[in-house]
Each structure stands twice: as structure tokens, then as C-alpha cells.
Design a protein around this motif. Structure first.
Motif, PDB file in Angstrom:
ATOM      1  N   MET A   1       0.895  -1.416   0.018  1.00 55.39           N
ATOM      2  CA  MET A   1       0.099  -0.172  -0.082  1.00 55.39           C
ATOM      3  C   MET A   1       0.954   1.208   0.088  1.00 55.39           C
ATOM      4  O   MET A   1       1.877   1.083   0.619  1.00 55.39           O
ATOM      5  CB  MET A   1      -0.877  -0.133   1.170  1.00 55.39           C
ATOM      6  N   PRO A   2       0.579   2.495  -0.575  1.00 52.94           N
ATOM      7  CA  PRO A   2       1.096   3.333  -0.558  1.00 52.94           C
ATOM      8  C   PRO A   2       1.093   4.399   0.681  1.00 52.94           C
ATOM      9  O   PRO A   2       0.999   5.460   0.567  1.00 52.94           O
ATOM     10  CB  PRO A   2       0.794   4.332  -1.943  1.00 52.94           C
ATOM     11  N   TYR A   3       1.107   3.577   1.815  1.00 53.18           N
ATOM     12  CA  TYR A   3       1.026   4.478   3.071  1.00 53.18           C
ATOM     13  C   TYR A   3       1.979   3.553   3.762  1.00 53.18           C
ATOM     14  O   TYR A   3       1.819   2.276   3.968  1.00 53.18           O
ATOM     15  CB  TYR A   3      -0.188   4.966   3.609  1.00 53.18           C
ATOM     16  N   ARG A   4       2.463   4.144   5.092  1.00 52.17           N
ATOM     17  CA  ARG A   4       3.152   3.147   6.095  1.00 52.17           C
ATOM     18  C   ARG A   4       3.008   3.995   7.503  1.00 52.17           C
ATOM     19  O   ARG A   4       3.032   5.218   7.487  1.00 52.17           O
ATOM     20  CB  ARG A   4       4.497   3.134   5.674  1.00 52.17           C
ATOM     21  N   TRP A   5       2.716   3.268   8.353  1.00 55.17           N
ATOM     22  CA  TRP A   5       2.830   3.739   9.802  1.00 55.17           C
ATOM     23  C   TRP A   5       4.363   3.684  10.335  1.00 55.17           C
ATOM     24  O   TRP A   5       4.914   2.556  10.264  1.00 55.17           O
ATOM     25  CB  TRP A   5       1.811   2.971  10.560  1.00 55.17           C
ATOM     26  N   THR A   6       4.652   4.584  11.307  1.00 50.68           N
ATOM     27  CA  THR A   6       6.067   4.540  11.828  1.00 50.68           C
ATOM     28  C   THR A   6       5.819   5.160  13.116  1.00 50.68           C
ATOM     29  O   THR A   6       4.806   5.651  13.708  1.00 50.68           O
ATOM     30  CB  THR A   6       6.955   5.653  10.948  1.00 50.68           C
ATOM     31  N   ASP A   7       7.083   4.825  13.909  1.00 48.31           N
ATOM     32  CA  ASP A   7       7.167   5.358  15.340  1.00 48.31           C
ATOM     33  C   ASP A   7       8.061   6.667  15.263  1.00 48.31           C
ATOM     34  O   ASP A   7       8.352   7.047  14.181  1.00 48.31           O
ATOM     35  CB  ASP A   7       7.886   4.222  16.135  1.00 48.31           C
ATOM     36  N   THR A   8       8.367   7.233  16.452  1.00 45.72           N
ATOM     37  CA  THR A   8       9.086   8.325  16.569  1.00 45.72           C
ATOM     38  C   THR A   8      10.140   8.471  15.817  1.00 45.72           C
ATOM     39  O   THR A   8      10.887   9.173  15.106  1.00 45.72           O
ATOM     40  CB  THR A   8       9.197   8.874  17.703  1.00 45.72           C
ATOM     41  N   GLU A   9      11.171   7.051  15.755  1.00 50.65           N
ATOM     42  CA  GLU A   9      12.300   6.917  14.937  1.00 50.65           C
ATOM     43  C   GLU A   9      12.194   6.866  13.612  1.00 50.65           C
ATOM     44  O   GLU A   9      13.386   6.576  12.977  1.00 50.65           O
ATOM     45  CB  GLU A   9      13.188   5.868  15.901  1.00 50.65           C
ATOM     46  N   GLY A  10      11.145   6.541  12.992  1.00 51.05           N
ATOM     47  CA  GLY A  10      10.982   6.261  11.459  1.00 51.05           C
ATOM     48  C   GLY A  10      10.948   4.800  11.327  1.00 51.05           C
ATOM     49  O   GLY A  10      10.959   4.336  10.282  1.00 51.05           O
ATOM     50  N   GLN A  11      10.977   4.053  12.392  1.00 48.68           N
ATOM     51  CA  GLN A  11      10.784   2.339  12.042  1.00 48.68           C
ATOM     52  C   GLN A  11       9.234   2.045  11.673  1.00 48.68           C
ATOM     53  O   GLN A  11       8.495   2.480  12.392  1.00 48.68           O
ATOM     54  CB  GLN A  11      11.337   1.528  13.260  1.00 48.68           C
ATOM     55  N   THR A  12       9.119   1.307  10.607  1.00 51.79           N
ATOM     56  CA  THR A  12       7.943   0.831  10.334  1.00 51.79           C
ATOM     57  C   THR A  12       7.244  -0.034  11.183  1.00 51.79           C
ATOM     58  O   THR A  12       7.770  -0.766  11.990  1.00 51.79           O
ATOM     59  CB  THR A  12       8.006  -0.025   9.114  1.00 51.79           C
ATOM     60  N   MET A  13       5.929   0.124  11.588  1.00 54.47           N
ATOM     61  CA  MET A  13       5.087  -0.399  12.524  1.00 54.47           C
ATOM     62  C   MET A  13       3.879  -1.103  11.545  1.00 54.47           C
ATOM     63  O   MET A  13       3.567  -0.371  10.855  1.00 54.47           O
ATOM     64  CB  MET A  13       4.618   0.541  13.788  1.00 54.47           C
ATOM     65  N   GLU A  14       3.412  -1.849  12.586  1.00 56.48           N
ATOM     66  CA  GLU A  14       2.035  -2.477  11.919  1.00 56.48           C
ATOM     67  C   GLU A  14       1.074  -1.548  12.134  1.00 56.48           C
ATOM     68  O   GLU A  14       1.073  -0.624  12.897  1.00 56.48           O
ATOM     69  CB  GLU A  14       1.663  -3.713  13.058  1.00 56.48           C
ATOM     70  N   ALA A  15       0.183  -1.501  11.381  1.00 55.71           N
ATOM     71  CA  ALA A  15      -1.129  -0.610  11.369  1.00 55.71           C
ATOM     72  C   ALA A  15      -1.896  -0.893  12.577  1.00 55.71           C
ATOM     73  O   ALA A  15      -1.982  -1.976  13.282  1.00 55.71           O
ATOM     74  CB  ALA A  15      -2.167  -0.728  10.047  1.00 55.71           C
ATOM     75  N   PRO A  16      -2.423   0.027  13.335  1.00 54.73           N
ATOM     76  CA  PRO A  16      -3.106  -0.011  14.665  1.00 54.73           C
ATOM     77  C   PRO A  16      -4.332  -0.952  14.308  1.00 54.73           C
ATOM     78  O   PRO A  16      -5.426  -0.952  13.372  1.00 54.73           O
ATOM     79  CB  PRO A  16      -3.663   1.293  14.660  1.00 54.73           C
ATOM     80  N   ARG A  17      -4.389  -2.054  15.002  1.00 50.98           N
ATOM     81  CA  ARG A  17      -5.566  -3.041  14.783  1.00 50.98           C
ATOM     82  C   ARG A  17      -6.445  -3.146  16.325  1.00 50.98           C
ATOM     83  O   ARG A  17      -7.492  -3.280  15.955  1.00 50.98           O
ATOM     84  CB  ARG A  17      -5.101  -4.533  14.647  1.00 50.98           C
ATOM     85  N   SER A  18      -5.957  -2.616  17.122  1.00 46.26           N
ATOM     86  CA  SER A  18      -6.744  -2.270  18.455  1.00 46.26           C
ATOM     87  C   SER A  18      -5.983  -1.430  19.177  1.00 46.26           C
ATOM     88  O   SER A  18      -4.619  -1.006  19.023  1.00 46.26           O
ATOM     89  CB  SER A  18      -6.536  -3.815  19.202  1.00 46.26           C
TER      90      SER A  18
END
Length: 178
Positions: A1-18
Motif C-alpha cells: 500500500m502506498p502508506y506506512r505507519w512509523t514510530d518516532t524513530e521512523g521504524q515501520t510499525m504494524e497498522a493499528p488493529r486495536s
């Protein structure tokens, strides 16, 4: 998908599921590119080869020099058109959850950045089925105005993003417990 969730350091995270899972701090959105840069180089090279094949029969003839400027102009035109498409498609939207602030910045080439900020406690993610400029039009409403987000995404991607935003916004409204 052309979007990504990241943390404050720019590391990719899972999309919020809960709301209980670790939550990402930023969302980066960009338009989909059907022709990556490596494909662009291959396409131009293939175009040059395909256009040059018929010219082999003209090697050693004066007519070759009459055709070469037009062929070079055609290849330069294709190069310019695809490069222009890349430049105009360099849109980036960054949605940042920073404690009591929610900040959306839209970067577009040749234009000043546009930004929007609100308190996430009052922000709602709305998915408009009809009446928007695109199908499944996604907006964030809070503060003095409503802003669109991800207008370049497909309708299904906007629906998925809406579900993820609703979860993330709900988590930001939850009281912080020690």
C-alpha cells in the motif's frame, strides 16, 4: 500500500488493529507509482532499441540523417513526459500524533507545504460514500476546518485507512494510565 505507519524513530510499525497494541506515531502517504525508476530506465532503453531497429536498413544512406533529429526529439519527448509525471507525483502527506497534538502536512512539488493541526481528542475521521470528489472520500474533521487525506489512494485503500485512523484516534482519546 502506498502508506506506512512509523514510530518516532521512523521504524515501520504494524497498522493499528486495536487500542491495546503499541501504536504508531506517524502515518506517511504517497501516490502509487506503477513505473518505478528502474522500470523507467528499462522503458527508455527499450524505446531507443525499438525505434532504432528500422533505422538499420538506412545505414549508409543520407535519409538516415534526415530522420535522426525527429527520432531523437520523440525519445526526448517521452523522457520529458515521464520525468514530468514523476515530478508532479512527488506528493507526501505526513500525519503525526504527538501527545495532545495531531498534525497533518502535505508536501507538493512547486507549492508551499500545507499544514493542519488539531487536538486528536476532537478529531473525527469521516468516510464519505458519495458527494466527495472521489469515491470513499476520506477527511479529518476537527478544529476550525475539515481536510482531505489520501485523495490519491484507491477507494479500498481509503476504506482500510479509515478503519486504522478510527482505531488510532480512539486510542489517542483514551485516558493515559500509569
Amino acid at each position: 500500500m502506498p502508506y506506512r505507519w512509523t514510530d518516532t524513530e521512523g521504524q515501520t510499525m504494524e497498522a493499528p488493529r486495536s487500542e491495546a497494541a503499541p501504536l504508531p506515531d506517524q502515518l506517511h502517504l504517497w501516490p502509487y507509482r506503477s513505473l518505478p525508476r528502474k522500470g523507467f530506465v528499462f522503458f527508455i532503453a527499450a524505446t531507443v532499441v525499438m525505434v532504432s531497429l528500422p533505422l538499420l536498413s538506412l545505414l549508409g544512406h543520407v535519409e538516415l540523417w534526415g530522420l535522426l533529429p525527429f527520432i531523437a526529439l520523440a525519445i526526448a519527448g517521452v523522457w520529458w513526459a515521464i520525468s514530468h509525471s514523476y515530478r508532479t507525483g512527488e506528493v507526501l502527506e505526513v500525519l503525526t500524533f504527538n501527545g495532545p497534538d495531531l498534525h497533518l502536512i502535505r508536501h507538493e512539488p512547486g507549492k508551499p507545504s500545507r499544514d493542519w493541526a488539531a487536538n486528536p481528542h476532537w478529531v473525527q475521521a469521516d468516510l464519505h460514500g458519495k458527494g466527495g470528489p472521489v469515491e470513499a472520500y476520506l477527511t479529518l474533521r476537527g478544529g476550525p476546518r475539515e481536510v482531505e487525506i489520501g485523495a490519491f489512494l484507491t477507494p479500498e485503500e481509503r476504506r482500510q485507512l479509515h478503519r486504522e485512523l478510527v482505531i488510532r484516534l480512539a486510542a489517542s482519546r483514551a485516558p493515559i494510565t500509569p
